[in-house]
Design an enzyme around this catalytic site. Structure first.
Site, short mmCIF file in Angstrom:
data_model
loop_
_atom_site.label_atom_id
_atom_site.label_comp_id
_atom_site.label_asym_id
_atom_site.label_seq_id
_atom_site.Cartn_x
_atom_site.Cartn_y
_atom_site.Cartn_z
N ASP A 64 0.45 4.59 -4.31
CA ASP A 64 -0.82 4.72 -3.60
C ASP A 64 -0.71 4.11 -2.22
OD1 ASP A 64 -2.35 5.79 -5.92
OD2 ASP A 64 -1.99 3.78 -6.74
N ASP A 66 -3.23 2.27 0.40
CA ASP A 66 -4.55 1.70 0.63
C ASP A 66 -4.68 1.24 2.08
OD1 ASP A 66 -5.03 2.14 -2.04
OD2 ASP A 66 -4.59 0.07 -2.63
N ASP A 143 -4.57 -11.39 -3.88
CA ASP A 143 -4.08 -12.15 -5.03
C ASP A 143 -2.73 -12.81 -4.80
OD1 ASP A 143 -2.76 -9.74 -4.99
OD2 ASP A 143 -3.48 -9.05 -6.95
#
EC number: 2.7.7.19
Length: 450
Positions: A64, A66, A143
């Site tokens: 993906d 982003d 994170d």
């Protein structure tokens, strides 16, 4: 909220110019490039961010792409007609290009006084987070340090705010901020740590792993549907066996798949072989571009508990078919409280399990009826995985493999019409080739056993 209190990483920005990294636009999705350029042309800052940047720096192909931007979700929607806004917990913009979706997120803030947006925290867990901020705050809100790097399309540089490049070099996963606080905000981060460590062949920093045992029960508060998605990422992305071993190493398996952990704890070497072979086969299919199904994966993971419960019920006098059905319902029901496995998959799992005893009966009608079953191939593959359970199971697998190679008329002639060996007597099944029918006795007219 103090920035320094949120990170154990250096906060000084490091800009890595194009000639010092390997990211090339030719390896970036054209759809993502269109989004980045359009946002920049409209006066907003926008960067490729997160796992895509991390994977590109490692020479991997991102799944993906982003984007993080200074534009709010409403502003992104105004720029792109092919955009839809999603989410309440995290407000996001999805820009749709046919089958590809580019996820666009506004820079997250730290929630200090005067910030735009809203946030809700319950028992340390973030349940809503739509506070907008700067790119520096956004980096600290992420994170892991390796996920907090930004690719700047304007000069092709990589912006590193928290030391992610150093972690990539050291092959280590470090959390941004106090581990216990970050896991309480979102317990699924513990699973992400295990999954990324397996995928990237990294080790988890000791402080990041230390709270797993104490905070693992918090995974019970995570949405089961979200844990299903996380399970698919772990086990159906080509790194399933590594992810499984990492979950065991981190002590997290019992919080995600308690039935699997219980069954393996009983020390059944054949069961461990089945699970590991099943995951390894799935990984191989993913690498070869072949289809994989969550149903077979979860059937493998939960088999040990289903088998043991069924045997306990049979030992208490429950009819065999009913025992298997009750065992499957019990184990699936328990697991779905943790991981929301859709019914279309649990139905297939139950069929795979229920067909296993039927392989032990080799009468003519039963054999052909079983071969015509829509789940026969999956159930047969499952039988082969069970080869280490006993010599009889190995023989069954060999017998059915040979039987499938025979023309139907030849197989039919070699099988007894009735009688046959019972499901409780699998050893009687021949190993090399289908059984030869016995001659019928004229007086009784009954067929001999296989």
């Amino acid at each position: 909220m103090n920035l320094d209190s949120r990170t154990n990483a250096p906060s000084a920005l490091k800009i890595i110019p194009r000639d010092q990294h390997i990211i090339s636009r030719k390896n970036i999705s054209k759809a993502a490039l269109r989004v980045l350029y359009r946002l920049n042309e409209a006066g907003y800052t926008a960067y490729l961010v997160g796992g895509a940047v991390r994977d590109l720096l490692l020479g991997l192909a991102p799944k993906d792409f982003d984007v993080a931007t200074s534009a709010t979700p409403d502003e992104v929607k105004h720029l792109f007609r092919n955009c839809r806004l999603i989410g309440r917990r995290f407000r996001l913009a999805h820009v749709v290009f046919g089958p590809e979706i580019i996820e666009v997120a506004t820079f997250r803030g730290l929630g200090e006084e005067g910030c735009e947006g809203d946030r809700s925290i319950v028992d340390g867990r973030i349940v809503r987070d739509n506070i907008w901020g700067t790119i520096e705050e956004d980096a600290i809100r992420r994170d892991f340090r390796v996920n907090a790097m930004y690719y700047d399309i304007s000069d092709f540089s990589v912006r590193d705010y928290v030391g992610g490049m150093q972690d990539l070099h050291d092959r280590v996963l470090r959390l941004i901020g106090d581990p216990e606080t970050r896991y309480r905000e979102d317990p699924v981060r513990m699973l992400r740590a295990a999954r990324l460590a397996a995928k990237l062949d990294m080790h988890i920093d000791a402080p990041a792993m230390a709270p797993f045992e104490a905070l693992g029960p918090l995974l019970g508060d995570a949405a089961p549907a979200r844990l299903f998605d996380e399970s698919l990422k772990m086990f159906l992305s080509g790194n399933g066996l590594k992810s499984f071993h990492m979950l065991e190493q981190c002590g997290l398996l019992k919080f995600l798949f308690p039935a699997t952990a219980r069954a393996l704890k009983r020390g059944d070497a054949a069961l461990r072989a089945l699970v590991e072979h099943g995951l390894a086969n799935t990984d191989a299919r993913v690498r070869e571009g072949k289809s994989v199904t969550p149903a077979f994966l979860f059937a493998v993971l939960l088999w040990g508990e289903v088998r043991d419960v069924a045997q306990q019920l049979i030992g208490r006098g429950v009819e065999r078919t009913d025992a298997w059905a009750r065992a499957a319902a019990q184990v699936v029901g328990e697991q779905c409280q943790r991981v929301a496995i859709p019914r279309r998959f649990t139905f297939t799992m139950e069929e795979i399990w229920s067909l296993q005893p039927r392989f032990e009966q080799v009468q003519r009608k039963r054999v052909f009826r079983l071969m015509a079953h829509p789940r026969f191939r999956a159930a047969f593959d499952f039988l082969l995985l069970r080869a280490d359970e006993s010599p009889a199971t190995l023989q069954l697998g060999q017998w059915w493999a040979h039987a499938q190679q025979l023309p139907p008329d030849v197989l039919s002639a070699a099988l007894p019409v009735g009688g046959g060996n019972a499901a409780s007597d699998p050893v009687a099944a021949p190993a090399g080739k289908p059984p030869r029918p016995r001659r019928r006795r004229r007086k009784s007219g009954n067929a001999g056993s296989a």
